[in-house]
Design an enzyme around this catalytic site. Structure first.
Site, PDB file in Angstrom:
ATOM      1  N   ALA A  31       0.865  -1.188   0.000  1.00 56.59           N
ATOM      2  CA  ALA A  31       0.000   0.000   0.000  1.00 56.59           C
ATOM      3  C   ALA A  31       0.902   1.240   0.000  1.00 56.59           C
ATOM      4  CB  ALA A  31      -0.965  -0.003   1.181  1.00 56.59           C
ATOM      5  N   HIS A  36       6.880   6.150   1.353  1.00 55.64           N
ATOM      6  CA  HIS A  36       7.719   5.003   0.958  1.00 55.64           C
ATOM      7  C   HIS A  36       8.639   5.404  -0.193  1.00 55.64           C
ATOM      8  CE1 HIS A  36       4.185   2.551   2.568  1.00 55.64           C
ATOM      9  NE2 HIS A  36       5.202   2.106   3.271  1.00 55.64           N
TER      10      HIS A  36
END
Ligand code: PAF
Length: 280
Positions: A31, A36
């Site tokens: 996800a 990230h």
């Protein structure tokens, strides 16, 4: 980008790289979001190749419903990884990692595992340390990257590496925020429109608490934060505290010679959101 699902195929590929190829590693539960991607970009700058793992680790969930509902967006994740030129995605199954033994090891991190998240999510850090240690054994990275949103997790992993003498450099990376201040998290996608609109309140409170802690002690600031959330129609406070960054022990007085940080956990319905802010 290469995608590996088995430990054997990943390790075969890594073993064929030129000796001393630096490997940057970003472990994730998928996800993926911009937070990230910022870790991945940093890893790419500092290493020859970058490995990103996507693995929703069952042993770190203290709540079965949270595990089942954890967002899974693998096709989108792969596209995002490609868009930042990630070299390798490692996406193992639960069986590949744990075989039939879906259990955590037990660790002693000198007490920091019992504070905050450790208090409210029993067994969580044993699960995190078990999977991170396992992934380090598999990938053997030069450097590994973790976001400071999970600040306690970052400290636990630094301790893990020290205790188990794992030869990897741990890099803590700044919290990535939405324009309205909400810390990026995979769980944000589960918020309803109303909850999402309410959630930036968390960062607003952290910033106000930081100002107050300049002149008032922590007990007074905590009382003020608790009052603010009692009146809030959507968000429920689980904890707010001010602690020393290294020991994670609560502190009451501002000390500019020590690194101090405010930590918060809040529920929006069933979705648990955490955040933190440096007070120095
Ligand atoms: O922060 C996370 O996403 C997870 O805790 C981690 C480090 C990938 C371990 O499962």
């Amino acid at each position: 980008m290469l995608v590996f699902n088995t430990i054997e195929s990943l390790q075969k590929h890594i073993s064929e790289l030129p000796k001393r190829t630096s490997i940057g590693f970003v472990p994730t539960m998928g996800a993926l979001h911009k937070g990230h991607l910022s870790l991945i970009k940093k890893a790419e700058k500092q290493n020859k190749i970058t490995v990103v793992s996507i693995f929703v680790n069952p042993t770190q969930f203290d709540n079965a419903e949270d595990l089942v509902n954890y967002p899974k967006t693998i096709e989108k994740d792969l596209k995002l990884l490609q868009s930042v030129n990630c070299s390798i995605a490692f996406i193992p199954s639960v069986k590949e990692i744990y075989n039939e033994n879906i259990y955590s090891e037990s660790f002693d991190f000198g007490g920091i595992e019992n504070e905050m998240e450790g208090k409210f999510r029993k067994g969580h850090f044993n699960g995190v340390a078990t999977i991170v240690k396992r992934l380090f054994e598999i990938v053997k990275p030069t450097k590994a990257y973790f976001g400071k949103k999970d600040f306690q997790q970052l400290q636990i992993i630094k301790k893990l590496v020290e205790i188990k003498k794992i030869p990897v450099k741990i890099k803590g990376c700044a919290i990535f925020r939405e324009p309205d201040g909400l810390a990026m998290s995979s769980r944000n996608t589960r918020l309803t429109k109303e909850q999402r609109e309410a959630a930036p309140f968390i960062y607003k409170i952290l910033k106000k608490a930081k100002k107050k802690f300049g002149t008032k002690n922590a007990d007074t600031v905590i009382e003020w934060v608790e009052k603010k959330f009692k009146k809030h129609p959507i968000l429920d406070l689980e904890y707010f505290l001010i602690a020393n960054e290294d020991t994670l022990q609560s502190v009451n007085k501002k000390d500019n010679n020590k690194k101090q940080r405010a930590f918060i956990a809040v529920y929006a319905g069933k979705i648990r959101l955490i955040d933190n802010l440096s007070l120095n």
